[in-house]
Scaffold this active site. Structure first.
Site, PDB file in Angstrom:
ATOM      1  N   THR A 183       0.861  -1.194   0.000  1.00 49.68           N
ATOM      2  CA  THR A 183       0.000   0.000   0.000  1.00 49.68           C
ATOM      3  C   THR A 183       0.889   1.232   0.000  1.00 49.68           C
ATOM      4  O   THR A 183       2.013   1.179   0.491  1.00 49.68           O
ATOM      5  CB  THR A 183      -0.832  -0.042   1.295  1.00 49.68           C
ATOM      6  OG1 THR A 183      -1.709  -1.135   1.192  1.00 49.68           O
ATOM      7  CG2 THR A 183      -1.601   1.238   1.552  1.00 49.68           C
ATOM      8  N   ARG A 211     -14.641  -6.670  -0.200  1.00 46.53           N
ATOM      9  CA  ARG A 211     -14.005  -6.384   1.101  1.00 46.53           C
ATOM     10  C   ARG A 211     -13.378  -4.991   1.073  1.00 46.53           C
ATOM     11  O   ARG A 211     -12.763  -4.580   0.095  1.00 46.53           O
ATOM     12  CB  ARG A 211     -12.918  -7.430   1.370  1.00 46.53           C
ATOM     13  CG  ARG A 211     -12.092  -7.192   2.643  1.00 46.53           C
ATOM     14  CD  ARG A 211     -10.785  -6.477   2.344  1.00 46.53           C
ATOM     15  NE  ARG A 211      -9.907  -6.393   3.512  1.00 46.53           N
ATOM     16  CZ  ARG A 211      -8.817  -5.653   3.564  1.00 46.53           C
ATOM     17  NH1 ARG A 211      -8.461  -4.935   2.520  1.00 46.53           N
ATOM     18  NH2 ARG A 211      -8.072  -5.622   4.639  1.00 46.53           N
ATOM     19  N   VAL A 212     -13.574  -4.247   2.117  1.00 48.52           N
ATOM     20  CA  VAL A 212     -12.966  -2.927   2.212  1.00 48.52           C
ATOM     21  C   VAL A 212     -12.046  -2.917   3.422  1.00 48.52           C
ATOM     22  O   VAL A 212     -12.436  -3.350   4.504  1.00 48.52           O
ATOM     23  CB  VAL A 212     -14.044  -1.831   2.347  1.00 48.52           C
ATOM     24  CG1 VAL A 212     -13.396  -0.473   2.561  1.00 48.52           C
ATOM     25  CG2 VAL A 212     -14.933  -1.800   1.109  1.00 48.52           C
ATOM     26  N   GLY A 213     -10.836  -2.434   3.229  1.00 47.03           N
ATOM     27  CA  GLY A 213      -9.867  -2.380   4.326  1.00 47.03           C
ATOM     28  C   GLY A 213      -9.877  -1.033   5.019  1.00 47.03           C
ATOM     29  O   GLY A 213     -10.838  -0.263   4.931  1.00 47.03           O
ATOM     30  N   ASP A 214      -8.776  -0.741   5.691  1.00 47.92           N
ATOM     31  CA  ASP A 214      -8.674   0.499   6.476  1.00 47.92           C
ATOM     32  C   ASP A 214      -8.300   1.708   5.621  1.00 47.92           C
ATOM     33  O   ASP A 214      -8.589   2.843   6.009  1.00 47.92           O
ATOM     34  CB  ASP A 214      -7.600   0.338   7.551  1.00 47.92           C
ATOM     35  CG  ASP A 214      -6.233   0.060   6.914  1.00 47.92           C
ATOM     36  OD1 ASP A 214      -6.158  -0.860   6.066  1.00 47.92           O
ATOM     37  OD2 ASP A 214      -5.268   0.769   7.238  1.00 47.92           O
ATOM     38  N   THR A 234      -0.387   1.299   7.009  1.00 47.56           N
ATOM     39  CA  THR A 234      -0.324   0.152   6.109  1.00 47.56           C
ATOM     40  C   THR A 234      -0.199  -1.115   6.939  1.00 47.56           C
ATOM     41  O   THR A 234       0.522  -1.135   7.932  1.00 47.56           O
ATOM     42  CB  THR A 234       0.860   0.250   5.131  1.00 47.56           C
ATOM     43  OG1 THR A 234       0.966  -0.998   4.424  1.00 47.56           O
ATOM     44  CG2 THR A 234       2.173   0.532   5.830  1.00 47.56           C
ATOM     45  N   GLY A 235      -0.924  -2.137   6.528  1.00 45.48           N
ATOM     46  CA  GLY A 235      -0.865  -3.382   7.285  1.00 45.48           C
ATOM     47  C   GLY A 235      -2.180  -4.114   7.178  1.00 45.48           C
ATOM     48  O   GLY A 235      -2.965  -3.871   6.252  1.00 45.48           O
ATOM     49  N   GLY A 237      -5.549  -4.528   7.424  1.00 43.08           N
ATOM     50  CA  GLY A 237      -6.572  -3.492   7.552  1.00 43.08           C
ATOM     51  C   GLY A 237      -7.643  -3.730   8.598  1.00 43.08           C
ATOM     52  O   GLY A 237      -8.101  -2.787   9.248  1.00 43.08           O
TER      53      GLY A 237
END
Ligand code: ASP
Length: 316
Positions: A183, A211-214, A234-235, A237
């Protein structure tokens, strides 16, 4: 207090304020994860791309440009590079397509823009910024977000544009050399004392479609507030969302008077304790920076007004 003493104190305060205001800088990341023993030629490629992004952002800040313009320019360069998991070169979902997320925040106004699950937007950070600046909303998703972008001539590409040979082979093999990270993000402080943060990603490899991350979630993967700091994460999420990582760093500074470094370290410790992996980059209104992470490596670098320019990949 004697008049002369008061005058002297006022002078000191004013000059330190002016000095602080003239400070500026940009910090970027290109993802955290299992980044070990990269071949020297690959390492060189990463360093040169990160350097290009830092230079682009720095130049804007140096020429009195805004922190928002600086982070957008830096992120665009990383999105366009197939090396990172954002824009071209994004990881693929379970269905073998790139599904992109991004967000941006202006520390001066607390305005924010975010986009999730788009398949055709060449530079998702630009669409996030459009949503912030040209719509009454903060977050838009999928087709609707792309339709909105079209109204403002946002650059759209065929969904195959994002898929590099490496990502396709990675998808086929289900095996990940550079892991599921990469990211990109940037935070900056400009000469007027304005902070901004932005993050752009393809998300986690093999994620379920939808799917939605952070990264597109304000407060989780991105946050900026002129009173405290600007953060991009980053990581993994899901952990970043559950811990509201980016806002938590800002809140610890605001409510507990922690320094940027203390706040960022404390939040990364929380991430570790919950079993999550990743890192953040952050800059505060005085130009202090922090880049903690709990993984093997994190592509990261900064360029500050004192001339300090550093790029790092591995743990110290
Ligand atoms: N945080 C991103 C996500 O979970 C992925 C990453 O930073 O590598 O979507």
């Amino acid at each position: 207090m004697k008049f002369i003493t008061r005058l002297f104190i006022s002078f000191l305060l004013l000059s330190s304020l002016l000095l602080a205001q003239n400070k500026f800088g940009i910090v970027i990341h290109g993802g955290a994860g299992v980044i070990k023993n990269l071949p020297p030629e690959i390492e060189k490629e990463y360093i040169s791309k990160l350097s290009e992004a830092l230079e682009a952002g720095y130049k804007i800040l140096q020429n009195d440009g805004s922190s928002l313009d600086a982070i957008t320019a830096a992120i665009n360069i990383l999105e366009d590079s197939p090396l990172f998991n954002a824009g071209k070169g994004a990881v693929l979902t379970e269905n073998g397509i790139a599904e992109l997320d991004a967000s941006i925040m202006d520390g001066k106004t607390l305005k924010a823009g975010a986009v999730a699950g788009v398949h055709h937007v060449k530079n998702p950070i630009n669409l996030a910024r459009l949503i912030m600046e040209k719509s009454p909303h903060v977050m838009m998703i999928g087709k609707g977000a792309e339709e909105f972008g079209k109204l403002f001539n946002i650059e759209l590409v065929d969904s195959t544009y994002f898929i590099t040979k490496e990502r396709w082979n990675q998808y086929l093999k289900l095996k990940d050399t550079l892991e599921k990270h990469g990211t990109v993000g940037a935070v900056a402080l400009d000469k007027s004392g304005n902070l901004a943060a932005g993050t752009s990603t393809g998300g986690m490899i093999m994620k379920k479609f939808g799917r939605v991350g952070d990264s597109p979630i304000i407060g989780a993967g991105t946050y900026a507030n002129n009173n405290t700091c600007a953060v991009s994460g980053t990581g993994h999420g899901e952990y970043f969302i559950r811990l509201c990582i980016a806002k938590d760093i800002s809140s610890l500074m605001e409510y507990k008077n922690l320094s940027l470094e203390e706040a960022a370290n404390q939040v990364i410790n929380k991430l570790t304790n919950l079993g999550g992996t990743g890192g953040v980059i952050a800059i505060d209104r005085y130009g202090n920076i922090a880049m903690p992470f709990n993984t093997d490596g994190m592509f990261r670098g900064y360029y500050l007004s004192d001339g300090n320019k550093i790029i790092k990949i591995y743990k110290e």
